[in-house]
Design an enzyme around this catalytic site. Structure first.
Site, PDB file in Angstrom:
ATOM      1  N   HIS A   1       0.844  -1.192   0.000  1.00  0.00           N
ATOM      2  CA  HIS A   1       0.000   0.000   0.000  1.00  0.00           C
ATOM      3  C   HIS A   1       0.884   1.248   0.000  1.00  0.00           C
ATOM      4  O   HIS A   1       1.730   1.408   0.881  1.00  0.00           O
ATOM      5  CB  HIS A   1      -0.887   0.036   1.255  1.00  0.00           C
TER       6      HIS A   1
ATOM      7  N   TYR B   1       3.181   2.213  13.678  1.00  0.00           N
ATOM      8  CA  TYR B   1       3.551   3.248  12.708  1.00  0.00           C
ATOM      9  C   TYR B   1       2.888   4.586  13.037  1.00  0.00           C
ATOM     10  O   TYR B   1       1.746   4.658  13.475  1.00  0.00           O
ATOM     11  CB  TYR B   1       3.222   2.820  11.276  1.00  0.00           C
TER      12      TYR B   1
END
EC number: 1.1.1.133
Length: 470
Positions: free
Chosen positions: A68, A131
């Protein structure tokens, strides 16, 4: 786990950085500074300003996610366990399709720039993947993703666990191969005030930028700012302003001037700050009172004389509070449309002998050179702050400029009569006060590598252009 020194390493993908993180352990476990802005920025990590922290927990070894590419920057690390990470450059440009792979454990992190495809495969059970991102996730933003199939033969990622034995989602299985993937377009520059003199010059100098006139983005109207897709931009040039200096001294003009140059700038600043965008804000010599006997530097205190100057000084202060900003102060602007040089040229052609102020000094600033200076700042990204930008050359008065226009066009410069500011505005009691000295030092911007053209040479070229245009 062996302790490391904090360090940053470049990879085969431009902007993709690997970080070595010190991990301190004892009999109880371990500790690390997973994200430390001051230290990491000092080593070269972009100051990307994360706004959201996400954790993806993976129960079993072999869980595989991606590929992605997202419309924001991302900082990837591991809290527990270990992963094989794979990144593919899915941005428009010559590195489209470039691949980088590495293993991550708690002592390693990766900075992933916008548009680089991200994927990973867990190598241990109970792996927690962490993240940070610098934009808030929305359903609309997901429509801007670019995807690539994990099994794409072109990039040929050598997965430690064969994909047919890995756990993958139905969505990931359906992602396109590289030949069908949609490259992510780079973020653009947004120019507000597109129909002004500087806006028109920027249209030529920045053909790939997005230009918005007042019908689309109006600093008076918060709703027009709310409708902007700010994630598309990494820089905004604010070339819009209320510049009717005499009208600003009236009751109605004063309110409009403050709304456009101060309140409107504050509205804009809120949006660019929320999205980590660099703002280039165009300012004016009118922030100074003109009493200094030499060129004004960026360090000189502001002391505006009139309403217009006061609003520009206030706008500068607002922009100066942003982490990513350039305040570009200029003077005596000349460009496409009505301006002093064009007026003098027309008077010379019609046989009119004008009286022109001779006790205000400064330098002309041609919009082509202002635009070139702004582009230089956006490309080089020197230290944020205020930068003075006019054309180079000796200081002149308005009367000197008028005489030079007459001379360059083949007319007698003696036809221009010099008069004082007081005499010129004797019949205009509401006229705004003007700084007598508008000379701006160019040393700071020159130190970044940009030196504008000499004002006299630029004037001659501008007049040649007027002649060709008829």
């Amino acid at each position: 786990m062996a302790a490391k020194e904090l360090a940053i390493r470049e990879t085969t993908i431009p902007g993709l950085l690997v970080l070595d993180l010190p991990v301190h352990g004892d009999n109880r476990g371990w500790f690390k500074e997973n994200w430390q802005r001051e230290k990491m920025v000092a080593l070269g990590l972009p100051d990307f300003g994360p706004v959201q922290n996400n954790i993806s927990y993976n129960e079993r070894r072999g869980a595989t996610r991606g590929i992605h590419a997202e419309p924001w920057n991302k900082y990837v690390s591991v809290a527990t366990g270990r992963i094989f990470g794979a990144w593919v450059d899915l941005r428009e440009g010559p590195t489209f399709g470039a691949v980088f792979t590495t293993e991550l454990d708690p002592s390693t992190a990766v900075f992933v720039p916008r548009g680089v495809g991200n994927a990973y495969q867990t190598l241990e059970h109970a792996t927690a993947y962490v993240y940070l991102v610098d934009a808030h996730w929305t359903a609309e933003a997901q429509g801007e993703y670019t995807f690539l199939n994990l099994a794409d033969e072109t990039v040929g990622i050598d997965w430690p666990i064969p994909l047919e034995q890995a756990e993958r989602s139905e969505k990931d299985l359906a992602h396109p191969r590289l030949a069908e993937a949609t490259p992510m377009r780079p973020q653009r520059t947004l120019v507000i005030g597109a129909n002004g003199k500087l806006g028109r010059a920027l249209r030529t100098a920045l053909p790939h930028a997005d230009f918005a006139d007042r019908s689309r983005i109006d600093l008076f109207n918060e709703e027009t700012l709310d409708r902007v897709s700010w994630a598309e931009y990494d820089a905004v040039v604010n070339a819009a302003a209320y510049t009717a200096v005499d009208a600003a001294e009236t009751a109605e003009g004063r309110a409009d001037c403050w709304d456009a140059n101060v309140t409107g700038v504050a509205r804009l600043a809120r949006h660019v700050a929320a999205h980590g965008i660099t703002l280039v804000h165009v300012s004016s010599d009118y922030v100074f009172d003109g009493t200094k006997r030499s060129a004004y530097t960026e360090r000189d205190p502001v002391a505006p004389l009139g309403v217009y100057g006061q609003t520009k000084a206030a706008g500068d202060a607002i922009v100066g509070a942003l982490p990513r900003h350039y305040v570009v102060r200029t003077s005596w602007v000349v460009g496409d449309g009505d301006n002093f040089v064009r007026t003098m040229a027309a008077l010379a052609a019609r046989g009119v002998d004008p009286s022109v102020v001779d006790d205000q000094v400064g330098r002309l600033s041609f919009t082509d050179d202002i635009a070139a200076g702004i582009i230089h700042l956006l490309r080089q990204r020197p230290e944020p702050g205020v930068y003075h930008l006019s054309n180079e050359g000796r200081a002149t008065s308005w009367a000197d400029v008028a005489r030079r226009v007459f001379e360059l066009l083949g007319h007698d410069p003696a036809r221009v009569t010099g008069v004082s500011t007081a005499a010129y505005f004797a019949d205009t009691p509401a006229a705004a006060p003007r700084p007598r000295n508008s000379l701006l030092s160019l040393e700071k911007i020159a130190a970044t590598g940009f030196v504008p053209r000499d004002a006299d040479a630029a004037l001659a070229e501008y007049l040649e252009g007027l002649g060709r245009a008829g």
